[in-house]
Design a protein around this motif. Sequence first.
Motif, PDB file in Angstrom:
ATOM      1  N   GLY A 300      60.950  54.323 -14.042  1.00  0.00           N
ATOM      2  CA  GLY A 300      61.367  54.096 -12.664  1.00  0.00           C
ATOM      3  C   GLY A 300      61.662  52.636 -12.393  1.00  0.00           C
ATOM      4  O   GLY A 300      62.578  52.302 -11.649  1.00  0.00           O
ATOM      5  N   GLU A 301      60.912  51.775 -13.020  1.00  0.00           N
ATOM      6  CA  GLU A 301      61.138  50.352 -12.806  1.00  0.00           C
ATOM      7  C   GLU A 301      62.509  49.921 -13.337  1.00  0.00           C
ATOM      8  O   GLU A 301      63.165  49.052 -12.757  1.00  0.00           O
ATOM      9  N   VAL A 302      62.932  50.538 -14.406  1.00  0.00           N
ATOM     10  CA  VAL A 302      64.254  50.240 -14.964  1.00  0.00           C
ATOM     11  C   VAL A 302      65.334  50.715 -14.000  1.00  0.00           C
ATOM     12  O   VAL A 302      66.327  50.015 -13.738  1.00  0.00           O
ATOM     13  N   ILE A 303      65.146  51.907 -13.449  1.00  0.00           N
ATOM     14  CA  ILE A 303      66.116  52.429 -12.480  1.00  0.00           C
ATOM     15  C   ILE A 303      66.194  51.474 -11.284  1.00  0.00           C
ATOM     16  O   ILE A 303      67.272  51.124 -10.811  1.00  0.00           O
ATOM     17  N   THR A 319      75.229  53.030 -15.440  1.00  0.00           N
ATOM     18  CA  THR A 319      75.637  53.242 -16.831  1.00  0.00           C
ATOM     19  C   THR A 319      74.398  53.156 -17.724  1.00  0.00           C
ATOM     20  O   THR A 319      73.430  52.469 -17.401  1.00  0.00           O
ATOM     21  N   ALA A 320      74.466  53.845 -18.832  1.00  0.00           N
ATOM     22  CA  ALA A 320      73.359  53.820 -19.781  1.00  0.00           C
ATOM     23  C   ALA A 320      73.168  52.403 -20.311  1.00  0.00           C
ATOM     24  O   ALA A 320      72.051  51.967 -20.581  1.00  0.00           O
ATOM     25  N   GLU A 321      74.279  51.683 -20.438  1.00  0.00           N
ATOM     26  CA  GLU A 321      74.217  50.319 -20.954  1.00  0.00           C
ATOM     27  C   GLU A 321      73.404  49.413 -20.019  1.00  0.00           C
ATOM     28  O   GLU A 321      72.606  48.591 -20.467  1.00  0.00           O
ATOM     29  N   LYS A 322      73.609  49.587 -18.711  1.00  0.00           N
ATOM     30  CA  LYS A 322      72.839  48.778 -17.762  1.00  0.00           C
ATOM     31  C   LYS A 322      71.361  49.095 -17.868  1.00  0.00           C
ATOM     32  O   LYS A 322      70.517  48.195 -17.769  1.00  0.00           O
ATOM     33  N   GLU A 327      66.006  47.398 -19.301  1.00  0.00           N
ATOM     34  CA  GLU A 327      64.751  47.643 -19.997  1.00  0.00           C
ATOM     35  C   GLU A 327      64.362  46.433 -20.845  1.00  0.00           C
ATOM     36  O   GLU A 327      63.203  46.009 -20.855  1.00  0.00           O
ATOM     37  N   GLY A 328      65.334  45.863 -21.518  1.00  0.00           N
ATOM     38  CA  GLY A 328      65.061  44.693 -22.348  1.00  0.00           C
ATOM     39  C   GLY A 328      64.538  43.531 -21.519  1.00  0.00           C
ATOM     40  O   GLY A 328      63.564  42.866 -21.889  1.00  0.00           O
ATOM     41  N   THR A 329      65.185  43.298 -20.390  1.00  0.00           N
ATOM     42  CA  THR A 329      64.769  42.191 -19.522  1.00  0.00           C
ATOM     43  C   THR A 329      63.354  42.411 -19.008  1.00  0.00           C
ATOM     44  O   THR A 329      62.516  41.504 -19.018  1.00  0.00           O
ATOM     45  N   LEU A 330      63.086  43.625 -18.560  1.00  0.00           N
ATOM     46  CA  LEU A 330      61.763  43.905 -18.003  1.00  0.00           C
ATOM     47  C   LEU A 330      60.669  43.799 -19.063  1.00  0.00           C
ATOM     48  O   LEU A 330      59.574  43.308 -18.792  1.00  0.00           O
ATOM     49  N   ARG A 331      60.972  44.240 -20.268  1.00  0.00           N
ATOM     50  CA  ARG A 331      59.973  44.119 -21.341  1.00  0.00           C
ATOM     51  C   ARG A 331      59.656  42.646 -21.595  1.00  0.00           C
ATOM     52  O   ARG A 331      58.516  42.262 -21.773  1.00  0.00           O
ATOM     53  N   LYS A 332      60.703  41.835 -21.599  1.00  0.00           N
ATOM     54  CA  LYS A 332      60.515  40.402 -21.844  1.00  0.00           C
ATOM     55  C   LYS A 332      59.648  39.797 -20.739  1.00  0.00           C
ATOM     56  O   LYS A 332      58.682  39.078 -21.010  1.00  0.00           O
ATOM     57  N   PRO A 450      57.145  46.646 -28.950  1.00  0.00           N
ATOM     58  CA  PRO A 450      58.103  47.697 -28.609  1.00  0.00           C
ATOM     59  C   PRO A 450      59.304  47.051 -27.920  1.00  0.00           C
ATOM     60  O   PRO A 450      59.138  46.177 -27.076  1.00  0.00           O
ATOM     61  N   GLY A 451      60.494  47.466 -28.320  1.00  0.00           N
ATOM     62  CA  GLY A 451      61.698  46.905 -27.706  1.00  0.00           C
ATOM     63  C   GLY A 451      62.468  47.998 -27.004  1.00  0.00           C
ATOM     64  O   GLY A 451      61.983  49.130 -26.902  1.00  0.00           O
ATOM     65  N   PRO A 452      63.685  47.688 -26.526  1.00  0.00           N
ATOM     66  CA  PRO A 452      64.509  48.707 -25.871  1.00  0.00           C
ATOM     67  C   PRO A 452      64.725  49.884 -26.814  1.00  0.00           C
ATOM     68  O   PRO A 452      65.004  49.696 -27.992  1.00  0.00           O
ATOM     69  N   GLY A 453      64.590  51.066 -26.308  1.00  0.00           N
ATOM     70  CA  GLY A 453      64.795  52.258 -27.120  1.00  0.00           C
ATOM     71  C   GLY A 453      63.624  52.539 -28.052  1.00  0.00           C
ATOM     72  O   GLY A 453      63.747  53.266 -29.029  1.00  0.00           O
TER      73      GLY A 453
END
Length: 463
Positions: A300-303, A319-322, A327-332, A450-453
Motif C-alpha cells: 500500500g505504501e508503494v501505491i 504503470t508497473a514501472e512506476k 518500491e526501490g526508493t522506499l526500500r532505500k 531485499p530489493g525491488p521484486g
Amino acid sequence: MVTIRLHNSKTRKKEVFQPLDPANVRMYVCGPTVYDRAHLGNGRPMVVFDTLYRLLRHVYGADHVTYVRNFTDVDDKINATAAARKAAGDPRSMEALIHERTEETIGWYHADMDALGALRPTHEPRATEYIGPMVAMIEGLIAGGHAYAKEGHVLFRVRSYKDYGALSGRSVDDMIAGARVEVAPFKEDPMDFVLWKPSSEEEPGWASPWGRGRPGWHIECSAMSYELLGASFDIHGGGLDLQFPHHENEIAQSCCAHPKAEFARFWLHNEMLQVEGKKMSKSLGNFFTVRDLLDQGVPGEVIRFVYLSTHYRKPMDWTAEKAREAEGTLRKWRAMVSGVDAGAPVASVIEALCDDLNTAGAIAALHDLSRAGDAAGLKASAGLLGLLDEGMGGWCDKGADLSDLAARLASLRAEAMTTKNFAPVDALKSALTDAGVEVRMSKAGVELLPGPGFDPAKLEALK
RNA sequence: GGCGGGUUGGCGGAUAGGUUACGCACCGGAUUGCAAAUCCGUGAAGACCGGUUCGAUUCCGGUACCCGCCUCCA
C-alpha cells in the motif's frame, strides 16, 4: 504561520488559503458509493485529500481540523446486488440484504484505506443516517420556490438559481444544447434534477411529505455538510468527474437553502487516473481495484507513493514501472530511517505541500534529504505525506532473514580469495540477485538486502 | 456540438519571467576479485506559430494533437 495556497476550481486560480476559523478548519470530501470494492481511481482522492488533511493538521494543529467524508449507501447498484442475492434464494429481507452489502463494502473500503496509510476522517456519515435533514432541506427549498413536487418526485428548479453552472463554466442553455439530459414529463425544465424520488416496494424507502421514497444523489452532501460543518466551510473536495453535475447541484441546493452563507469557499478537484496510458475501463480489461494490487503483493505504501508522485491536478498514469521505482526508493529510505527518531518536518517539504499540495515537489525535497543523509528530517517530513510510517513498513521486512545465506556467501568468498576460483561465489551471487536480493560485498563483509521484486520463494531453492 | 484540462530531456515528473529541479535510465571517475551499493561528475528539455518583455519553457493569443466531463464512475 506558513501560508497555504490552493488552486480553487471555483475561481480557476491559485489563492491564499485563509480558513474561516483557524481553530476549526473544515473540509468535506465526496466519498464512495459503497456498492463494490474501491478501484484504483477511487484510491487517488482518498490519498490526495488525506495528504491535505495531514498538512492542515500540521499547520493548524491536529485538533483543529474537521474532515468529513461521506458514504453513499443509497444507490441503485446496491439495491441491484441485494436483489440478486434475494433472487439467488437468500430468505432475508431486502433491507437486511442492503444493509449487509453496505456494511461489507464499508469494511473493504476501510481496509483499503488503512493499507494506503490514509487517516480516518473525523466523521464518516452515511446517507441513510441523514434522511431527516435531507427531507428538511428539501422542504425548505420548496418553501423558497427553488423546488417543486410532482408525481411523487421533488425536483430542483435550476432556473431559480442564477449562478447555476458557474463552477463548471457552463450555462443552462449550453447544457440543454448538449441535449443529453433525461427528459421527464414531470420536469419544468430538462436540467431540473431530482431531490426526492418514489420507491417501489422492493426499493429502500423512507416516509416523506411526498410519499415513501428515497433521496436523489446530490442532496446528501448538501445536508450532511450542513449538519456537520455548517452552512459555510473551508474546503470541498472530490474527483474532477464530480464537478458536474454533482458539485454544481450541491452548490445550487446549499446556496438556495442557505442564501446568506457561502457554502464551500475552496473547491478542489483531483484529475482522473489512467492505467498504462489508457483510461481504466472494464471493456479494455485494465480495470482493477486497490485490493487487486495489494493481493498481487504491491504494498500500500508503494501505491501511495505512486499516487503522490504526480500532482493531483494532472492526470495520473499508473504503470508497473512506476511501482517498481517507488518500491526501490522506499526500500532505500526505510533502510536509512530504520531505528531513527523522527525530527521535525523540513521547511522545503512543507513549502512544497503548501504550494497547492505539490506532492511531487515534496518527494523531490525528500530525495534531497536522503542525499544529505538527514534521516531524522527525512522520516518526519515523509510522515507529512503519510510515508515511512512505522506501521506501514511491514512489507519491507518480510522474510528478511538472510543471515545464513550471507554467512555462506562470505565463507565462499573468503575461500575464493585464496583459491582465485570465483565461480561458486558468482553462482550464488547471481542466484541471489535473481531472487531480488541486493548483494553488497566489501572489505567489511557481505550484506544482503531485499530489493525491488524480492521473491523469498526463489531463495528456498538455495537452502 | 458545449465546457474544462494537458503537451517539459531516453522515461517519469516539478518549480520559477533571467541562475542545476528531482527520480529512474545512460555515460565517465572513485571503489570492487568482478559486480552491487555508495560517492563525485558529464550530457540531455520545454508541441508549433505569433505577441508582450532587455529577456519566456514560464505571461497573452492562435494552430495542431491528446485527454476528461456533459450518462447518479473519484
